[in-house]
Scaffold this motif. Sequence first.
Motif, PDB file in Angstrom:
ATOM      1  N   SER A   1       0.824  -1.209   0.000  1.00 19.29           N
ATOM      2  CA  SER A   1       0.000   0.000   0.000  1.00 19.29           C
ATOM      3  C   SER A   1       0.855   1.255   0.000  1.00 19.29           C
ATOM      4  O   SER A   1       0.591   2.206  -0.750  1.00 19.29           O
TER       5      SER A   1
ATOM      6  N   ASN B   1      -8.227   0.518  -0.239  1.00 10.97           N
ATOM      7  CA  ASN B   1      -7.450  -0.620   0.215  1.00 10.97           C
ATOM      8  C   ASN B   1      -6.288  -0.878  -0.738  1.00 10.97           C
ATOM      9  O   ASN B   1      -6.082  -0.157  -1.714  1.00 10.97           O
ATOM     10  N   GLU B   2      -5.551  -1.929  -0.460  1.00 13.22           N
ATOM     11  CA  GLU B   2      -4.357  -2.220  -1.253  1.00 13.22           C
ATOM     12  C   GLU B   2      -4.680  -2.425  -2.725  1.00 13.22           C
ATOM     13  O   GLU B   2      -3.982  -1.900  -3.604  1.00 13.22           O
ATOM     14  N   ASN B   3      -5.748  -3.169  -3.025  1.00  9.30           N
ATOM     15  CA  ASN B   3      -6.104  -3.431  -4.416  1.00  9.30           C
ATOM     16  C   ASN B   3      -6.492  -2.153  -5.151  1.00  9.30           C
ATOM     17  O   ASN B   3      -6.138  -1.955  -6.320  1.00  9.30           O
ATOM     18  N   GLN B   4      -7.218  -1.266  -4.459  1.00  5.11           N
ATOM     19  CA  GLN B   4      -7.634  -0.008  -5.079  1.00  5.11           C
ATOM     20  C   GLN B   4      -6.431   0.891  -5.372  1.00  5.11           C
ATOM     21  O   GLN B   4      -6.357   1.524  -6.425  1.00  5.11           O
TER      22      GLN B   4
ATOM     23  N   ARG C   1      -3.397  -0.171  -5.867  1.00  4.52           N
ATOM     24  CA  ARG C   1      -2.655  -0.833  -6.941  1.00  4.52           C
ATOM     25  C   ARG C   1      -3.249  -0.452  -8.298  1.00  4.52           C
ATOM     26  O   ARG C   1      -2.527  -0.049  -9.221  1.00  4.52           O
ATOM     27  N   GLU C   2      -4.564  -0.573  -8.419  1.00  2.15           N
ATOM     28  CA  GLU C   2      -5.232  -0.263  -9.679  1.00  2.15           C
ATOM     29  C   GLU C   2      -5.054   1.206 -10.053  1.00  2.15           C
ATOM     30  O   GLU C   2      -4.840   1.529 -11.230  1.00  2.15           O
TER      31      GLU C   2
ATOM     32  N   TRP D   1      -1.442   1.760 -11.267  1.00  5.91           N
ATOM     33  CA  TRP D   1      -1.274   1.195 -12.602  1.00  5.91           C
ATOM     34  C   TRP D   1      -1.905   2.115 -13.656  1.00  5.91           C
ATOM     35  O   TRP D   1      -1.315   2.350 -14.713  1.00  5.91           O
TER      36      TRP D   1
ATOM     37  N   ASP E   1       4.685  -7.331  -6.325  1.00  8.22           N
ATOM     38  CA  ASP E   1       4.094  -6.157  -6.965  1.00  8.22           C
ATOM     39  C   ASP E   1       5.127  -5.425  -7.817  1.00  8.22           C
ATOM     40  O   ASP E   1       4.800  -4.889  -8.882  1.00  8.22           O
TER      41      ASP E   1
ATOM     42  N   ASP F   1       5.520  -7.488 -10.897  1.00  8.14           N
ATOM     43  CA  ASP F   1       4.352  -7.421 -11.772  1.00  8.14           C
ATOM     44  C   ASP F   1       4.255  -6.119 -12.555  1.00  8.14           C
ATOM     45  O   ASP F   1       3.504  -6.039 -13.527  1.00  8.14           O
TER      46      ASP F   1
ATOM     47  N   LYS G   1       2.411  -6.524 -15.918  1.00  9.64           N
ATOM     48  CA  LYS G   1       1.046  -5.991 -15.969  1.00  9.64           C
ATOM     49  C   LYS G   1       0.965  -4.586 -16.568  1.00  9.64           C
ATOM     50  O   LYS G   1      -0.029  -4.242 -17.212  1.00  9.64           O
TER      51      LYS G   1
END
Length: 268
Positions: free
Chosen positions: A89, A107-110, A112-113, A116, A142, A145, A149
């Motif tokens: 994060s 959160n971490e996924n948000q 990350r997106e 990116w 990460d 990736d 990605k």
Amino acid sequence: MINEEIQQEIERLRQPDILNLEQVKRFAVWLDERRKLRKPGRAVGESGLGKTTASLFYTYQNRVAKTPNQNPTVPVLYVELTGSSCSPSLFFKTIIETLKFKAKGGNENQLRERSWYLIKQCKVELLIIDEAHRLQFKTLPDVRDLFDKVKIVPVLVGTSSRLDTLISKDEQVAGRFASYFSFEKLLGANFRKTVKIWEQQILRLPETSNLADNQEIITLLQEKTDGQIRLLDQILRDAAVKALESGVNKIDKSVLENIEGDYSLVAS
């Protein structure tokens, strides 16, 4: 020199400078190769050898291009990690904020997106991650990736022993970052040449000190710096300031001895 001129010179000496030294040039060539080959890598070396300065110089050479009403184009993004342990994060927040966008919540996924998305929007080609040894082990996938990605080339920059120890724990990361650039200590003729460059391009005192031609001074500086360019810079700048404050227009052995005693490397 009058007092006002002396103060101006002292202020100048306290401002950071980045010189395009031979090692900085070689690092730039290596980074260019990483971008051309689309291959990640790592730049390693002990503390004080100019890794951060060289990274900033390359970033400056590939500066941001701004277009009205559009996201900036950032060919090379430099991020410096802080703290003792960088989580995924925090890593993504650092990227977002360095691109001068608000990280906001999430959160971490948000995060990350969002990072990116911004990397793609800003057309980042190369990501220089300074102080990379601060990454948590769980952040390494990460980093790996980013290439798969987002199609950018990450370069890890950090202290040799700590960074190599970290990435060796993940064989996929270790294989991906096998290409490396090593920052070396200043030794022998290279040390003397660097002292000469510093006197001519950084210190620029009213009178020539001829530091590089004085073996006693070179020996003294070698002993106190252990080949670290950061320490050499600090000592020579302090000596130049001390000389000016004392009404002297150059650095001699007595001025340097008065300064260099304030510096002592901690034994490892």
